[in-house]
Motif scaffolding. Structure first.
Motif, short mmCIF file in Angstrom:
data_model
loop_
_atom_site.label_atom_id
_atom_site.label_comp_id
_atom_site.label_asym_id
_atom_site.label_seq_id
_atom_site.Cartn_x
_atom_site.Cartn_y
_atom_site.Cartn_z
N GLN A 127 0.82 -1.21 0.00
CA GLN A 127 0.00 0.00 0.00
C GLN A 127 0.85 1.27 0.00
N GLU A 172 -6.46 0.42 -2.16
CA GLU A 172 -6.97 0.02 -0.86
C GLU A 172 -5.84 -0.56 0.00
N SER A 173 -6.15 -0.85 1.25
CA SER A 173 -5.14 -1.36 2.18
C SER A 173 -4.65 -2.75 1.75
#
Length: 249
Positions: free
Chosen positions: A78, A86-87
């Motif tokens: 990330q 997104e994470s």
């Protein structure tokens, strides 16, 4: 009798058998064992990402010189900082859901487990080691699976280290699945670096146009539009559960 023998030898079924024998003339023990590695954001993973594996696998097997033993998806850390990313946790979960019913595609979390973003060349080095451990004794070779858009990104100033490009192409080789309207052969010709290693690049043409991208999926999700049949159903359910991609990022 001579005529009958000639006719049987040149019948359509006989000709087809000869073609099949020619395609499969390489002894199984002499074929190269391949593992396909796909690196990327997967934010979210789409059906096209999965199709890349199937298209490349079919093409490699059709050459009669390769056996595809497996495929590996490696989501980027990330910390890469790409818009819409997104994470690590969410993207790994979605990738695992997308591949849970696959008998040959797996997900590797090495990149996401690092303290920071790592360059693709190091990720491929890890995938080669992981593939060798998974298929001991098979002398497997990793191939970097990608789309034509990634190949073209090699020309973006500052996007790639020239030495990393050389290592990626030379040490692993590329299997490039071209999208509709792309011309990877022309791009290779115009790039001195890629042209010098063109024998390490295999171009696979996707004859069924598919312009799905994670960017377009995120846009549709933000607008509340359906993405069914573009994204695996378990991934859609996961996105809905955690309300992902609903903001303006």
């Amino acid at each position: 009798l001579v005529y009958l023998t000639w006719k049987m030898a040149n019948s359509p079924s006989s000709k087809k058998r000869k073609i099949d024998e020619t395609v499969n003339c390489v002894d199984e023990k002499e074929k190269m064992n391949i593992v396909l590695g796909l690196c990327g954001s997967f934010s979210p993973i789409t059906n096209l990402h999965l199709r890349l594996f199937e298209i490349a696998k079919d093409w490699l097997h059709a050459q009669g010189k390769y056996v595809v033993k497996g495929g590996i998806i490696s989501p980027v850390h990330q910390a890469y900082g790409k818009k819409g990313l997104e994470s690590n946790e969410h993207r790994l979960a979605m990738c695992r859901l997308a591949t849970k019913d696959s008998g040959w595609i797996s997900v590797d979390d090495w990149e996401c487990q690092q303290d920071k973003w790592t360059v693709t060349e190091l990720a491929l080095k890890h995938l080669q080691e992981a593939a060798s451990e998974k298929f001991p004794g098979d002398n497997v070779k990793l191939r970097f699976l990608c789309g034509a858009d990634l190949l073209e990104s090699f020309a973006i100033p500052g996007a790639w280290d020239p030495e990393d490009i050389r290592k990626i192409v030379c040490d692993y080789g590329l299997v490039v699945v071209s999208r509709s309207g792309s011309n990877p052969e022309s791009f290779i010709y115009e790039s001195d670096t890629l042209h010098s290693f063109k024998n390490h690049i295999q171009i696979v043409t996707e004859w069924i146009p598919n312009d799905v991208s994670s960017t377009k999926i995120r846009r549709s999700l933000k607008r509340g539009e359906s993405v069914r049949y573009l994204v695996p159903d378990p991934v859609i359910d996961y996105i809905s559960k955690y309300k992902l991609y609903q903001d303006s990022s």
